[in-house]
Design a protein around this motif. Sequence first.
Motif, PDB file in Angstrom:
ATOM      1  N   GLU A 129       0.831  -1.200   0.000  1.00 40.62           N
ATOM      2  CA  GLU A 129       0.000   0.000   0.000  1.00 40.62           C
ATOM      3  C   GLU A 129       0.869   1.255   0.000  1.00 40.62           C
ATOM      4  O   GLU A 129       0.602   2.204  -0.743  1.00 40.62           O
ATOM      5  CB  GLU A 129      -0.923  -0.002   1.221  1.00 40.62           C
ATOM      6  CG  GLU A 129      -1.902   1.141   1.232  1.00 40.62           C
ATOM      7  CD  GLU A 129      -2.869   1.058   2.405  1.00 40.62           C
ATOM      8  OE1 GLU A 129      -3.280   2.130   2.875  1.00 40.62           O
ATOM      9  OE2 GLU A 129      -3.205  -0.056   2.843  1.00 40.62           O
ATOM     10  N   MET A 130       1.919   1.265   0.791  1.00 41.07           N
ATOM     11  CA  MET A 130       2.824   2.412   0.838  1.00 41.07           C
ATOM     12  C   MET A 130       3.550   2.596  -0.499  1.00 41.07           C
ATOM     13  O   MET A 130       3.740   3.720  -0.956  1.00 41.07           O
ATOM     14  CB  MET A 130       3.837   2.269   1.973  1.00 41.07           C
ATOM     15  CG  MET A 130       3.222   2.369   3.362  1.00 41.07           C
ATOM     16  SD  MET A 130       2.431   3.951   3.679  1.00 41.07           S
ATOM     17  CE  MET A 130       3.856   4.968   3.917  1.00 41.07           C
ATOM     18  N   THR A 131       3.963   1.498  -1.119  1.00 40.93           N
ATOM     19  CA  THR A 131       4.634   1.569  -2.423  1.00 40.93           C
ATOM     20  C   THR A 131       3.701   2.185  -3.464  1.00 40.93           C
ATOM     21  O   THR A 131       4.112   3.036  -4.257  1.00 40.93           O
ATOM     22  CB  THR A 131       5.109   0.171  -2.856  1.00 40.93           C
ATOM     23  OG1 THR A 131       6.046  -0.307  -1.889  1.00 40.93           O
ATOM     24  CG2 THR A 131       5.769   0.202  -4.221  1.00 40.93           C
ATOM     25  N   ASN A 132       2.449   1.762  -3.456  1.00 43.97           N
ATOM     26  CA  ASN A 132       1.460   2.329  -4.388  1.00 43.97           C
ATOM     27  C   ASN A 132       1.226   3.810  -4.099  1.00 43.97           C
ATOM     28  O   ASN A 132       1.108   4.620  -5.027  1.00 43.97           O
ATOM     29  CB  ASN A 132       0.146   1.558  -4.316  1.00 43.97           C
ATOM     30  CG  ASN A 132       0.267   0.172  -4.903  1.00 43.97           C
ATOM     31  OD1 ASN A 132       1.117  -0.088  -5.752  1.00 43.97           O
ATOM     32  ND2 ASN A 132      -0.566  -0.739  -4.431  1.00 43.97           N
ATOM     33  N   SER A 133       1.168   4.161  -2.836  1.00 42.93           N
ATOM     34  CA  SER A 133       0.982   5.571  -2.466  1.00 42.93           C
ATOM     35  C   SER A 133       2.181   6.402  -2.886  1.00 42.93           C
ATOM     36  O   SER A 133       2.030   7.524  -3.379  1.00 42.93           O
ATOM     37  CB  SER A 133       0.751   5.696  -0.955  1.00 42.93           C
ATOM     38  OG  SER A 133      -0.441   5.055  -0.591  1.00 42.93           O
ATOM     39  N   LEU A 134       3.379   5.865  -2.720  1.00 44.16           N
ATOM     40  CA  LEU A 134       4.583   6.573  -3.124  1.00 44.16           C
ATOM     41  C   LEU A 134       4.596   6.796  -4.635  1.00 44.16           C
ATOM     42  O   LEU A 134       4.976   7.871  -5.105  1.00 44.16           O
ATOM     43  CB  LEU A 134       5.834   5.798  -2.688  1.00 44.16           C
ATOM     44  CG  LEU A 134       7.178   6.438  -3.002  1.00 44.16           C
ATOM     45  CD1 LEU A 134       7.291   7.813  -2.352  1.00 44.16           C
ATOM     46  CD2 LEU A 134       8.303   5.525  -2.557  1.00 44.16           C
ATOM     47  N   ALA A 135       4.166   5.795  -5.380  1.00 45.97           N
ATOM     48  CA  ALA A 135       4.105   5.944  -6.840  1.00 45.97           C
ATOM     49  C   ALA A 135       3.130   7.059  -7.224  1.00 45.97           C
ATOM     50  O   ALA A 135       3.414   7.853  -8.133  1.00 45.97           O
ATOM     51  CB  ALA A 135       3.688   4.632  -7.489  1.00 45.97           C
ATOM     52  N   ALA A 136       2.011   7.159  -6.534  1.00 46.29           N
ATOM     53  CA  ALA A 136       1.047   8.224  -6.815  1.00 46.29           C
ATOM     54  C   ALA A 136       1.647   9.589  -6.479  1.00 46.29           C
ATOM     55  O   ALA A 136       1.463  10.560  -7.230  1.00 46.29           O
ATOM     56  CB  ALA A 136      -0.240   7.998  -6.023  1.00 46.29           C
ATOM     57  N   ILE A 137       2.367   9.669  -5.386  1.00 44.89           N
ATOM     58  CA  ILE A 137       3.022  10.928  -5.006  1.00 44.89           C
ATOM     59  C   ILE A 137       4.088  11.295  -6.035  1.00 44.89           C
ATOM     60  O   ILE A 137       4.180  12.455  -6.459  1.00 44.89           O
ATOM     61  CB  ILE A 137       3.621  10.814  -3.591  1.00 44.89           C
ATOM     62  CG1 ILE A 137       2.491  10.719  -2.559  1.00 44.89           C
ATOM     63  CG2 ILE A 137       4.550  11.991  -3.288  1.00 44.89           C
ATOM     64  CD1 ILE A 137       2.951  10.295  -1.180  1.00 44.89           C
ATOM     65  N   ASP A 138       4.887  10.328  -6.437  1.00 46.00           N
ATOM     66  CA  ASP A 138       5.921  10.580  -7.455  1.00 46.00           C
ATOM     67  C   ASP A 138       5.296  11.067  -8.759  1.00 46.00           C
ATOM     68  O   ASP A 138       5.829  11.964  -9.415  1.00 46.00           O
ATOM     69  CB  ASP A 138       6.759   9.324  -7.711  1.00 46.00           C
ATOM     70  CG  ASP A 138       7.713   9.005  -6.570  1.00 46.00           C
ATOM     71  OD1 ASP A 138       7.979   9.915  -5.742  1.00 46.00           O
ATOM     72  OD2 ASP A 138       8.196   7.863  -6.519  1.00 46.00           O
ATOM     73  N   PHE A 139       4.179  10.469  -9.140  1.00 42.09           N
ATOM     74  CA  PHE A 139       3.487  10.897 -10.353  1.00 42.09           C
ATOM     75  C   PHE A 139       3.054  12.354 -10.237  1.00 42.09           C
ATOM     76  O   PHE A 139       3.237  13.152 -11.150  1.00 42.09           O
ATOM     77  CB  PHE A 139       2.277   9.992 -10.618  1.00 42.09           C
ATOM     78  CG  PHE A 139       1.498  10.411 -11.824  1.00 42.09           C
ATOM     79  CD1 PHE A 139       1.886   9.985 -13.089  1.00 42.09           C
ATOM     80  CD2 PHE A 139       0.386  11.241 -11.708  1.00 42.09           C
ATOM     81  CE1 PHE A 139       1.173  10.384 -14.219  1.00 42.09           C
ATOM     82  CE2 PHE A 139      -0.322  11.638 -12.832  1.00 42.09           C
ATOM     83  CZ  PHE A 139       0.070  11.209 -14.089  1.00 42.09           C
ATOM     84  N   LYS A 140       2.476  12.704  -9.096  1.00 45.66           N
ATOM     85  CA  LYS A 140       2.000  14.072  -8.904  1.00 45.66           C
ATOM     86  C   LYS A 140       3.168  15.047  -8.872  1.00 45.66           C
ATOM     87  O   LYS A 140       3.092  16.141  -9.452  1.00 45.66           O
ATOM     88  CB  LYS A 140       1.194  14.159  -7.606  1.00 45.66           C
ATOM     89  CG  LYS A 140       0.427  15.436  -7.447  1.00 45.66           C
ATOM     90  CD  LYS A 140      -0.500  15.734  -8.605  1.00 45.66           C
ATOM     91  CE  LYS A 140      -1.822  15.047  -8.495  1.00 45.66           C
ATOM     92  NZ  LYS A 140      -2.768  15.449  -9.546  1.00 45.66           N
ATOM     93  N   ILE A 141       4.277  14.684  -8.249  1.00 45.44           N
ATOM     94  CA  ILE A 141       5.475  15.543  -8.235  1.00 45.44           C
ATOM     95  C   ILE A 141       5.963  15.766  -9.658  1.00 45.44           C
ATOM     96  O   ILE A 141       6.269  16.898 -10.056  1.00 45.44           O
ATOM     97  CB  ILE A 141       6.578  14.931  -7.348  1.00 45.44           C
ATOM     98  CG1 ILE A 141       6.192  15.035  -5.873  1.00 45.44           C
ATOM     99  CG2 ILE A 141       7.933  15.610  -7.609  1.00 45.44           C
ATOM    100  CD1 ILE A 141       7.101  14.253  -4.938  1.00 45.44           C
ATOM    101  N   ALA A 142       6.045  14.694 -10.420  1.00 45.69           N
ATOM    102  CA  ALA A 142       6.493  14.803 -11.812  1.00 45.69           C
ATOM    103  C   ALA A 142       5.561  15.701 -12.604  1.00 45.69           C
ATOM    104  O   ALA A 142       6.005  16.507 -13.435  1.00 45.69           O
ATOM    105  CB  ALA A 142       6.572  13.417 -12.449  1.00 45.69           C
ATOM    106  N   THR A 143       4.272  15.604 -12.351  1.00 40.11           N
ATOM    107  CA  THR A 143       3.288  16.448 -13.030  1.00 40.11           C
ATOM    108  C   THR A 143       3.535  17.920 -12.694  1.00 40.11           C
ATOM    109  O   THR A 143       3.555  18.786 -13.584  1.00 40.11           O
ATOM    110  CB  THR A 143       1.863  16.046 -12.636  1.00 40.11           C
ATOM    111  OG1 THR A 143       1.666  14.684 -13.000  1.00 40.11           O
ATOM    112  CG2 THR A 143       0.820  16.918 -13.329  1.00 40.11           C
ATOM    113  N   TYR A 144       3.750  18.216 -11.426  1.00 38.54           N
ATOM    114  CA  TYR A 144       3.985  19.595 -10.991  1.00 38.54           C
ATOM    115  C   TYR A 144       5.325  20.132 -11.524  1.00 38.54           C
ATOM    116  O   TYR A 144       5.464  21.327 -11.727  1.00 38.54           O
ATOM    117  CB  TYR A 144       3.954  19.727  -9.484  1.00 38.54           C
ATOM    118  CG  TYR A 144       2.571  19.612  -8.903  1.00 38.54           C
ATOM    119  CD1 TYR A 144       1.487  20.266  -9.477  1.00 38.54           C
ATOM    120  CD2 TYR A 144       2.344  18.839  -7.771  1.00 38.54           C
ATOM    121  CE1 TYR A 144       0.215  20.154  -8.932  1.00 38.54           C
ATOM    122  CE2 TYR A 144       1.091  18.735  -7.214  1.00 38.54           C
ATOM    123  CZ  TYR A 144       0.021  19.400  -7.803  1.00 38.54           C
ATOM    124  OH  TYR A 144      -1.241  19.296  -7.259  1.00 38.54           O
TER     125      TYR A 144
END
Length: 127
Positions: free
Chosen positions: A105-120
């Motif tokens: 679950e944490m790995t999936n959450s980290l991937a979502a955060i990384d995606f959002k950072i990359a988007t920003y």
Amino acid sequence: MTVTESTHSISEAAELTGLSTHTLRYYERTGLMLTPVDRASSTHRRYSEADVRWVGFLTKLRSTGLPIARVRQYVELVRTGESTVADRLELLLIHRINVAAQLDEMTNSLAAIDFKIATYQGRTPTE
């Protein structure tokens, strides 16, 4: 404990384990120590190397989210002796399954955060 075995004051044990002296006293008071903590003639606590290792293991169990009640159950099983090895193994295996699910679950959450950072940052996540 032998006379030549190295012991640590509560403040030294706290430094070695990364816990507060309050937490070490709590562990002792609530029966989480495997064996009673030795006392010097001055009644000050003296932690053996085995005590410090045990606290380290307790810390790992707690940091992975094992509730105090389950930690206490594990401690009681260890104290009971070899006849409880299967029960201890089962407790740890069940906890491992839960920790692995939390990691996923944490790995999936980290991937979502990384995606959002990359988007920003104005780039695609695959760059």
